[in-house]
Design a protein around this motif. Structure first.
Motif, PDB file in Angstrom:
ATOM      1  N   UNK A 192       0.843  -1.194   0.000  1.00  0.00           N
ATOM      2  CA  UNK A 192       0.000   0.000   0.000  1.00  0.00           C
ATOM      3  C   UNK A 192       0.879   1.246   0.000  1.00  0.00           C
ATOM      4  N   UNK A 193       0.696   2.082  -1.006  1.00  0.00           N
ATOM      5  CA  UNK A 193       1.402   3.356  -1.082  1.00  0.00           C
ATOM      6  C   UNK A 193       0.378   4.488  -1.135  1.00  0.00           C
ATOM      7  N   UNK A 194       0.666   5.560  -0.427  1.00  0.00           N
ATOM      8  CA  UNK A 194      -0.228   6.714  -0.417  1.00  0.00           C
ATOM      9  C   UNK A 194       0.329   7.783  -1.351  1.00  0.00           C
ATOM     10  N   UNK A 195      -0.529   8.282  -2.224  1.00  0.00           N
ATOM     11  CA  UNK A 195      -0.174   9.401  -3.089  1.00  0.00           C
ATOM     12  C   UNK A 195      -0.515  10.677  -2.326  1.00  0.00           C
ATOM     13  N   UNK A 196       0.483  11.437  -1.875  1.00  0.00           N
ATOM     14  CA  UNK A 196       0.204  12.579  -0.999  1.00  0.00           C
ATOM     15  C   UNK A 196      -0.364  13.780  -1.753  1.00  0.00           C
ATOM     16  N   UNK A 197      -1.036  14.638  -1.009  1.00  0.00           N
ATOM     17  CA  UNK A 197      -1.550  15.874  -1.604  1.00  0.00           C
ATOM     18  C   UNK A 197      -0.438  16.663  -2.282  1.00  0.00           C
ATOM     19  N   UNK A 198       0.756  16.585  -1.718  1.00  0.00           N
ATOM     20  CA  UNK A 198       1.883  17.361  -2.244  1.00  0.00           C
ATOM     21  C   UNK A 198       2.338  16.901  -3.617  1.00  0.00           C
ATOM     22  N   UNK A 199       1.834  15.753  -4.087  1.00  0.00           N
ATOM     23  CA  UNK A 199       2.198  15.273  -5.427  1.00  0.00           C
ATOM     24  C   UNK A 199       1.651  16.201  -6.506  1.00  0.00           C
ATOM     25  N   UNK A 200       0.622  16.973  -6.161  1.00  0.00           N
ATOM     26  CA  UNK A 200       0.060  17.901  -7.147  1.00  0.00           C
ATOM     27  C   UNK A 200      -0.596  17.173  -8.305  1.00  0.00           C
ATOM     28  N   UNK A 201      -0.443  17.735  -9.520  1.00  0.00           N
ATOM     29  CA  UNK A 201      -0.997  17.078 -10.709  1.00  0.00           C
ATOM     30  C   UNK A 201      -0.304  15.734 -10.896  1.00  0.00           C
ATOM     31  N   UNK A 202      -1.106  14.693 -11.185  1.00  0.00           N
ATOM     32  CA  UNK A 202      -0.519  13.352 -11.286  1.00  0.00           C
ATOM     33  C   UNK A 202      -1.204  12.547 -12.379  1.00  0.00           C
TER      34      UNK A 202
END
Length: 282
Positions: A192-202
């Motif tokens: 399980x990996x979390x895509x953080x809010x800080x990733x921005x556009x993805x």
């Protein structure tokens, strides 16, 4: 003479299950009540399952298999019964999950069904429709048995951080759900990996999707819209989604950092003290 409802075993997997349950019970010379006493269920429930008016559960099937010496017959049948009770458009997806050697999923707003707790599943399934909620929840959770197989599929989930904050079922339900995610920390086949809010556009902004890979069959991409599923083996689509998934994994937190974030959200947002103080942040 008491009327006995005779099932057509070819009518459905549920009818076949009831027919076989009655056949083996009668061969053992047991009444419904006697069998119920042995397996710690009511005779009425045994009768309802035999007449296809009630869904059997995996636990019921295992107990009856042991009591009647059926060699695991009912436990094998119950998987077919549960799958047949899924919405018609979703049954093909359950078959893909059962056959896949690897499942890769990107989830925007909620936890994937294979990792949901019972309380979380009930809350999602009952959001607009609470009819037959017990049965629908049991059917939904039965899909998770593929993770208990001798050779389960490798499961990879990239989960948007937003899903950790989407309070489904209330703080207690979310606390239990996030604790379940953390329970897989040391299981190498569930990642399980979390895509953080800080990733921005993805690469996943167009929505959630699943990617199923098999030993010898072509990979399949699955997406969903309201009341419809869209599986495809189109090579261009599979290549595109595979590339998108690679980018999502690269942008997501590491497994260890993801677990740390999940734990922090669980404790700070859904912890018992936070719930009592009412100080959760939107």
């Amino acid at each position: 003479m008491t009327h006995v409802n005779v099932l057509d075993p070819g009518a459905s997997p549920l009818d076949y299950y009831g027919f076989e349950l009655r056949r083996h019970r009668e061969a053992a010379g047991l009444t419904q009540k006697q069998l119920g006493d042995i397996v710690n269920y009511t005779g009425s429930l045994v009768g309802q399952i035999e007449t296809a008016r009630k869904l059997p559960t995996p636990e019921f099937s295992e107990r009856v298999d042991a009591a009647l010496g059926t060699g695991g017959l009912l436990s094998r049948l119950v998987a077919l019964v549960m799958r047949s009770q899924l919405p018609a458009w979703f049954q093909h997806v359950a078959e893909l999950e059962a056959r896949a050697t690897e499942v890769c999923t990107f989830q925007m707003g909620m936890i994937h069904g294979l990792l949901q707790t019972e309380a979380y599943a009930r809350a999602t399934l009952g959001a607009l429709d609470r009819t037959r909620l017990d049965d629908r929840t049991a059917v939904h959770l039965a899909r998770q048995r593929i993770l208990d197989k001798e050779e389960p599929p490798a499961f990879w989930m990239v989960l948007s951080e937003a899903a950790l904050y989407q309070e489904i079922g209330g703080p207690s339900t979310m606390r239990g759900q996030l604790a379940r995610l953390l329970s897989f920390e040391n299981q190498p086949r569930i990642n399980i990996q979390v895509l953080p809010f800080t990733a921005g556009a993805h690469a996943g902004l167009t929505g959630s999707f699943n990617l199923y890979r098999f030993t010898s069959d072509p990979a399949i991409v699955y997406t969903e819209s309201y009341g419809n599923g869209h599986p495809t083996a189109d090579l261009d689509t599979v290549r595109d989604c595979s590339l998108r998934y690679d980018h999502l994994q690269a942008a997501a937190l590491s497994l260890a950092n993801s677990a740390e974030l999940i734990r922090r959200v669980m404790e700070e947002r859904y912890g018992e003290q936070a719930e009592a103080d009412g100080d959760r942040v939107a």
